[in-house]
Scaffold this motif. Structure first.
Motif, PDB file in Angstrom:
ATOM      1  N   GLY A  16       0.780  -1.268  -0.057  1.00  0.00           N
ATOM      2  CA  GLY A  16      -0.171   0.203  -0.202  1.00  0.00           C
ATOM      3  C   GLY A  16       0.904   1.204  -0.013  1.00  0.00           C
ATOM      4  N   GLN A  17       2.170   1.331  -0.121  1.00  0.00           N
ATOM      5  CA  GLN A  17       2.585   2.361   0.026  1.00  0.00           C
ATOM      6  C   GLN A  17       2.381   2.806  -0.962  1.00  0.00           C
ATOM      7  N   THR A  18       2.885   4.554  -1.182  1.00  0.00           N
ATOM      8  CA  THR A  18       2.296   5.278  -2.338  1.00  0.00           C
ATOM      9  C   THR A  18       3.314   6.735  -1.990  1.00  0.00           C
ATOM     10  N   GLY A  19       3.225   7.755  -3.025  1.00  0.00           N
ATOM     11  CA  GLY A  19       4.205   8.467  -3.237  1.00  0.00           C
ATOM     12  C   GLY A  19       4.986   9.057  -4.961  1.00  0.00           C
ATOM     13  N   PRO A  20       5.409   9.912  -4.966  1.00  0.00           N
ATOM     14  CA  PRO A  20       6.051  10.292  -6.056  1.00  0.00           C
ATOM     15  C   PRO A  20       6.983   9.750  -6.656  1.00  0.00           C
ATOM     16  N   ASP A  21       7.787   9.149  -5.534  1.00  0.00           N
ATOM     17  CA  ASP A  21       8.504   8.359  -6.044  1.00  0.00           C
ATOM     18  C   ASP A  21       8.765   7.275  -6.386  1.00  0.00           C
ATOM     19  N   VAL A  22       7.192   6.252  -5.821  1.00  0.00           N
ATOM     20  CA  VAL A  22       7.047   5.495  -5.728  1.00  0.00           C
ATOM     21  C   VAL A  22       6.411   4.230  -7.036  1.00  0.00           C
ATOM     22  N   ARG A  23       7.497   3.236  -7.449  1.00  0.00           N
ATOM     23  CA  ARG A  23       6.810   2.815  -8.649  1.00  0.00           C
ATOM     24  C   ARG A  23       6.347   1.601  -8.598  1.00  0.00           C
ATOM     25  N   ARG A  24       5.437   0.881  -9.071  1.00  0.00           N
ATOM     26  CA  ARG A  24       4.791  -1.074  -9.343  1.00  0.00           C
ATOM     27  C   ARG A  24       6.590  -1.324  -9.600  1.00  0.00           C
ATOM     28  N   VAL A  25       6.846  -2.369  -8.781  1.00  0.00           N
ATOM     29  CA  VAL A  25       8.286  -3.167  -8.862  1.00  0.00           C
ATOM     30  C   VAL A  25       7.364  -4.877  -9.616  1.00  0.00           C
ATOM     31  N   THR A  26       8.140  -5.380 -10.474  1.00  0.00           N
ATOM     32  CA  THR A  26       8.120  -6.825 -10.052  1.00  0.00           C
ATOM     33  C   THR A  26       9.358  -7.886  -9.892  1.00  0.00           C
ATOM     34  N   LEU A  27       8.866  -8.527  -8.448  1.00  0.00           N
ATOM     35  CA  LEU A  27      10.043  -9.134  -8.617  1.00  0.00           C
ATOM     36  C   LEU A  27      10.140 -10.694  -8.628  1.00  0.00           C
ATOM     37  N   ARG A  28      10.647 -11.048  -8.603  1.00  0.00           N
ATOM     38  CA  ARG A  28      10.704 -12.966 -10.042  1.00  0.00           C
ATOM     39  C   ARG A  28      11.318 -13.517  -8.597  1.00  0.00           C
ATOM     40  N   ALA A  29      11.096 -14.551  -8.780  1.00  0.00           N
ATOM     41  CA  ALA A  29      12.110 -16.030  -7.943  1.00  0.00           C
ATOM     42  C   ALA A  29      11.359 -17.019  -8.777  1.00  0.00           C
ATOM     43  N   GLU A  30      12.555 -17.726  -9.012  1.00  0.00           N
ATOM     44  CA  GLU A  30      12.553 -19.100 -10.172  1.00  0.00           C
ATOM     45  C   GLU A  30      13.496 -19.902  -9.353  1.00  0.00           C
ATOM     46  N   LEU A  31      12.882 -21.206  -9.194  1.00  0.00           N
ATOM     47  CA  LEU A  31      13.908 -21.829  -8.036  1.00  0.00           C
ATOM     48  C   LEU A  31      13.519 -23.817  -8.772  1.00  0.00           C
ATOM     49  N   PHE A  32      14.098 -24.711  -9.719  1.00  0.00           N
ATOM     50  CA  PHE A  32      13.118 -25.030 -10.288  1.00  0.00           C
ATOM     51  C   PHE A  32      14.780 -26.154 -10.392  1.00  0.00           C
ATOM     52  N   ASP A  33      14.385 -27.674 -10.451  1.00  0.00           N
ATOM     53  CA  ASP A  33      15.718 -28.465 -10.836  1.00  0.00           C
ATOM     54  C   ASP A  33      15.483 -28.560 -12.831  1.00  0.00           C
ATOM     55  N   VAL A  34      16.783 -28.278 -12.763  1.00  0.00           N
ATOM     56  CA  VAL A  34      16.933 -28.761 -14.461  1.00  0.00           C
ATOM     57  C   VAL A  34      16.792 -29.752 -14.970  1.00  0.00           C
ATOM     58  N   PRO A  35      16.100 -29.720 -16.221  1.00  0.00           N
ATOM     59  CA  PRO A  35      15.582 -31.579 -16.364  1.00  0.00           C
ATOM     60  C   PRO A  35      16.777 -32.220 -17.087  1.00  0.00           C
ATOM     61  N   THR A  36      17.018 -33.361 -16.557  1.00  0.00           N
ATOM     62  CA  THR A  36      18.526 -34.550 -17.071  1.00  0.00           C
ATOM     63  C   THR A  36      18.023 -34.777 -18.136  1.00  0.00           C
ATOM     64  N   PRO A  37      18.882 -34.702 -19.291  1.00  0.00           N
ATOM     65  CA  PRO A  37      18.846 -34.916 -20.447  1.00  0.00           C
ATOM     66  C   PRO A  37      18.578 -36.659 -20.704  1.00  0.00           C
ATOM     67  N   ALA A  38      18.182 -36.964 -21.863  1.00  0.00           N
ATOM     68  CA  ALA A  38      17.810 -38.502 -22.364  1.00  0.00           C
ATOM     69  C   ALA A  38      18.943 -38.888 -22.216  1.00  0.00           C
ATOM     70  N   LYS A  39      19.221 -40.205 -21.854  1.00  0.00           N
ATOM     71  CA  LYS A  39      20.946 -40.741 -21.888  1.00  0.00           C
ATOM     72  C   LYS A  39      20.170 -41.235 -24.201  1.00  0.00           C
ATOM     73  N   THR A  40      21.950 -40.797 -24.023  1.00  0.00           N
ATOM     74  CA  THR A  40      21.042 -41.133 -26.057  1.00  0.00           C
ATOM     75  C   THR A  40      22.679 -42.158 -25.893  1.00  0.00           C
ATOM     76  N   THR A  41      22.111 -43.229 -26.592  1.00  0.00           N
ATOM     77  CA  THR A  41      23.639 -43.809 -26.993  1.00  0.00           C
ATOM     78  C   THR A  41      23.986 -44.143 -28.362  1.00  0.00           C
ATOM     79  N   ASN A  42      25.966 -44.300 -28.033  1.00  0.00           N
ATOM     80  CA  ASN A  42      26.072 -44.452 -29.430  1.00  0.00           C
ATOM     81  C   ASN A  42      26.325 -45.249 -30.565  1.00  0.00           C
ATOM     82  N   VAL A  43      26.114 -45.270 -31.310  1.00  0.00           N
ATOM     83  CA  VAL A  43      26.611 -46.392 -32.550  1.00  0.00           C
ATOM     84  C   VAL A  43      27.187 -46.213 -33.076  1.00  0.00           C
ATOM     85  N   THR A  44      28.273 -47.581 -32.886  1.00  0.00           N
ATOM     86  CA  THR A  44      29.470 -48.042 -34.503  1.00  0.00           C
ATOM     87  C   THR A  44      29.375 -48.075 -35.492  1.00  0.00           C
TER      88      THR A  44
END
Length: 202
Positions: free
Chosen positions: A171-199
């Motif tokens: 509820g803060q107001t005033g001449p120097d106040v702007r709406r600010v967006t705050l982001r917080a992202e925290l997640f595990d990075v997906p593990t790439p699918a294993k590939t099979t090397n074919v010779t």
């Protein structure tokens, strides 16, 4: 165990009511800009006020938004998003097919709008920003090696910081106040699918 506020978890009815790109946009604008009328929202999104009134009533029917008490007239109603955290459930196997589809639509649209806002911030020219605001923000990405319990602990710490800031500046107001967006992202990075090397042998 953490002391994180639970917030409101949207039920199937609320999710389905919100599962429309324009309604997600309305919900987002009420969060960002505060109370609006159907006419002011129509001007912001390029729709008719009649269309806005229809979508506003659909959102209000599930308590996603509410009419501002003591403001407006019979011809011009003001709408606001209730204070408090909204938790969007991800698509879950326990949901009905229509519920999963609604969750996917809402989640995708919210993150599309988040990305759109971030890119507008990154791409704006320095001349558009008052000097005192030019170095105030930060966009930071890093990678950590954590266990599930460490990640849960860090999540609780971040949530505590965000919740404290929300309470401190609510509820803060005033001449120097702007709406600010705050982001917080925290997640595990997906593990790439294993590939099979074919010779190949000739």
């Amino acid at each position: 165990m953490t002391n994180e506020p639970q917030g409101r978890v949207l039920d199937a009815g609320a999710l389905k009511a919100l599962a429309h790109p324009l309604r997600v946009k309305i919900f987002d604008l009420l969060s960002e800009r505060g109370p609006q009328t159907a006419s002011s929202l129509a001007a912001l999104v390029g729709e008719t006020s009649g269309s806005m009134s229809y979508h506003l009533r659909a959102l209000a029917a599930h308590d996603l938004i509410r009419e501002v008490e003591g403001r407006g007239t019979a011809r011009e109603r003001w709408w606001e998003r209730p204070k408090g955290r909204i938790n969007l459930p991800g698509p879950d196997e326990s949901m009905t097919p229509s519920g999963r589809a609604a969750a996917q639509i809402v989640t995708a649209e919210f993150f599309r709008l988040r990305h759109e806002t971030l890119m507008a911030y990154l791409n704006r020219s320095e001349a558009e920003v008052p000097e005192e605001w030019r170095d105030a923000g930060i966009v930071m990405t890093t990678f950590l090696d954590l266990t599930p319990s460490q990640m849960a602990e860090l999540r609780a710490e971040l949530s505590s910081v965000v919740d404290a800031a929300v309470e401190r500046y609510r509820g803060q107001t005033g001449p120097d106040v702007r709406r600010v967006t705050l982001r917080a992202e925290l997640f595990d990075v997906p593990t790439p699918a294993k590939t099979t090397n074919v010779t190949e042998e000739s």
